[in-house]
Scaffold this motif. Structure first.
Motif, short mmCIF file in Angstrom:
data_model
loop_
_atom_site.label_atom_id
_atom_site.label_comp_id
_atom_site.label_asym_id
_atom_site.label_seq_id
_atom_site.Cartn_x
_atom_site.Cartn_y
_atom_site.Cartn_z
N GLU A 62 1.18 -1.37 0.15
CA GLU A 62 -0.09 0.36 0.12
C GLU A 62 1.07 1.52 0.09
N PRO A 63 0.89 2.01 -1.41
CA PRO A 63 2.12 2.78 -0.91
C PRO A 63 2.02 4.37 -0.44
N LEU A 64 1.22 4.55 0.73
CA LEU A 64 0.96 5.45 1.95
C LEU A 64 1.26 4.53 3.06
N THR A 65 1.37 3.81 2.95
CA THR A 65 1.19 3.09 4.68
C THR A 65 3.51 2.60 4.29
N ASN A 66 3.58 2.52 2.87
CA ASN A 66 4.57 2.14 2.71
C ASN A 66 5.78 3.53 2.92
N PHE A 71 9.13 7.29 6.44
CA PHE A 71 9.25 8.48 7.20
C PHE A 71 9.54 7.67 8.16
N VAL A 72 9.33 7.13 9.25
CA VAL A 72 9.62 6.75 10.81
C VAL A 72 10.76 6.43 10.25
N ALA A 73 11.78 5.51 9.20
CA ALA A 73 12.68 4.77 9.53
C ALA A 73 13.24 5.89 9.30
N SER A 74 13.18 6.88 8.36
CA SER A 74 13.64 8.33 8.37
C SER A 74 14.41 9.34 10.00
N MET A 75 13.57 9.27 10.21
CA MET A 75 13.40 9.83 11.81
C MET A 75 14.44 9.60 12.20
N THR A 76 14.55 8.39 12.28
CA THR A 76 15.12 7.32 13.52
C THR A 76 17.25 8.13 13.25
N LEU A 77 17.37 8.03 11.69
CA LEU A 77 18.51 8.18 11.64
C LEU A 77 18.64 10.06 11.83
N VAL A 78 17.52 10.47 11.19
CA VAL A 78 17.12 11.68 11.57
C VAL A 78 17.90 12.53 13.03
N ILE A 79 17.32 12.23 13.70
CA ILE A 79 17.10 11.79 15.32
C ILE A 79 19.21 11.49 15.84
N ARG A 80 19.58 10.55 15.53
CA ARG A 80 20.29 9.99 15.77
C ARG A 80 21.74 11.34 15.35
N TYR A 98 6.43 13.98 17.77
CA TYR A 98 5.91 15.42 16.94
C TYR A 98 5.85 15.38 15.84
N TYR A 99 6.93 14.63 15.21
CA TYR A 99 6.01 14.55 13.33
C TYR A 99 5.68 13.25 12.87
N ILE A 100 6.49 12.82 13.84
CA ILE A 100 5.73 10.92 13.44
C ILE A 100 3.75 10.98 13.78
N SER A 108 -2.33 11.18 2.15
CA SER A 108 -1.19 10.99 0.28
C SER A 108 0.07 11.13 1.23
N VAL A 109 0.52 10.34 0.06
CA VAL A 109 2.21 9.52 -0.03
C VAL A 109 2.75 11.20 -0.24
N GLU A 110 1.95 12.50 -0.84
CA GLU A 110 2.72 13.71 -1.47
C GLU A 110 2.54 14.04 -0.32
N ALA A 111 1.43 14.42 0.84
CA ALA A 111 1.77 15.06 2.40
C ALA A 111 2.54 14.62 3.05
N VAL A 112 3.13 13.25 3.34
CA VAL A 112 4.03 12.71 3.54
C VAL A 112 5.25 12.75 3.27
N ARG A 113 5.57 12.56 2.24
CA ARG A 113 6.89 13.86 1.00
C ARG A 113 6.94 14.54 2.10
N ALA A 114 5.75 16.12 1.76
CA ALA A 114 6.38 16.66 2.27
C ALA A 114 6.06 17.50 3.50
N LEU A 115 5.86 16.56 4.58
CA LEU A 115 6.44 16.49 5.51
C LEU A 115 7.24 16.49 6.54
N HIS A 116 8.11 14.72 5.48
CA HIS A 116 9.64 15.01 5.31
C HIS A 116 10.26 15.81 5.41
#
Length: 245
Positions: A62-66, A71-80, A98-100, A108-116
């Protein structure tokens, strides 16, 4: 069990080859996180390019879930990387939470990308701010970290000194020399800043805010808050609400 997993992974590798799909190169991906750590706003462009280039993993059909998983994986590295660069760990984890939480509302996928992209810009900006500020010694940073984690408690210089394994008098002198404030002043300022955020971001009463940060009484909290902001806690909240109307 291990053989089955190995077979499934091999099958995924085959599918990726058939579809000419390749993950981002390790060095390419890590470049973005290093930019974040260094407060370099090229991180935003890297985030836009890498996160949207179709080079991320396939974690869900499912594209949005993917995209949310990525996003979560990226935030994990960002904070580290941010913590490694000097960001207070509690600040980093709270910001990530907060961001998660905001991501969880995306439709939408576009909304997740923009938030990232927004999240990467926030962390990069914060790191840039830290780089412009004074660099403190490891001991003073440890003190600040301890204070940040114990704002809801009564904090004594002796307790901090014990935690960082320094003589209390030496620690007080070092802290004053590097920050221009006594440890006690810094503790009070940190508590009052946190109290400001709680007043504006919650429906807690002034008494509850006072208790949350272990002030000896509500009257003492009000007195110190007024000295710090020029307003009583109640007046401060009213002014903010009025400005938002």
């Amino acid at each position: 069990m291990r053989r089955k997993v190995t077979q499934q992974i091999s099958y995924l590798e085959h599918i990726n080859r058939e579809n000419d799909f390749h993950h981002s190169e390790y060095e390419e991906e890590m470049r973005m996180y290093r930019y974040v750590r260094d407060g370099d706003f090229r991180a935003v462009e890297e985030a836009r390019r890498v996160f949207c280039a179709g080079k991320q993993g396939h974690l869900s059909d499912e594209p949005l879930t993917n995209m949310k998983y990525l996003f979560v994986a990226s935030m994990t590295l960002v904070i580290r990387f941010a913590i490694t660069g000097g960001m207070d760990s509690e600040k980093a984890y709270t910001s990530s939470d907060y961001y998660i939480q905001q991501m969880d509302k995306c439709k939408s996928v576009e909304a997740v990308r923009a938030l990232h992209e927004e999240a990467v810009r926030y962390f990069t900006g914060y790191m840039a701010y830290l780089k412009r500020g004074k660099i403190y010694s490891k001991t003073v940073m440890q003190c600040m970290d301890y204070i940040s984690h114990h704002l809801n408690s009564v904090i004594r210089v002796a307790d901090i000194a014990q935690r960082v394994q320094k003589n209390p008098d030496y620690l007080s002198s070092l802290f004053k020399k590097e920050t221009g404030r006594t440890v006690t002043e810094y503790i009070m300022e940190s508590k009052l800043k946190a109290a400001q955020n709680m007043l504006l971001g919650s429906d807690c009463s002034c008494a509850e805010v006072s208790a949350a940060f272990a002030f000896s009484s509500q009257s003492y909290f009000t007195k110190m808050f007024r000295l710090y902001t020029g307003d009583t806690p109640k007046k401060y909240r009213e002014k903010y609400v009025h400005s938002r109307l």
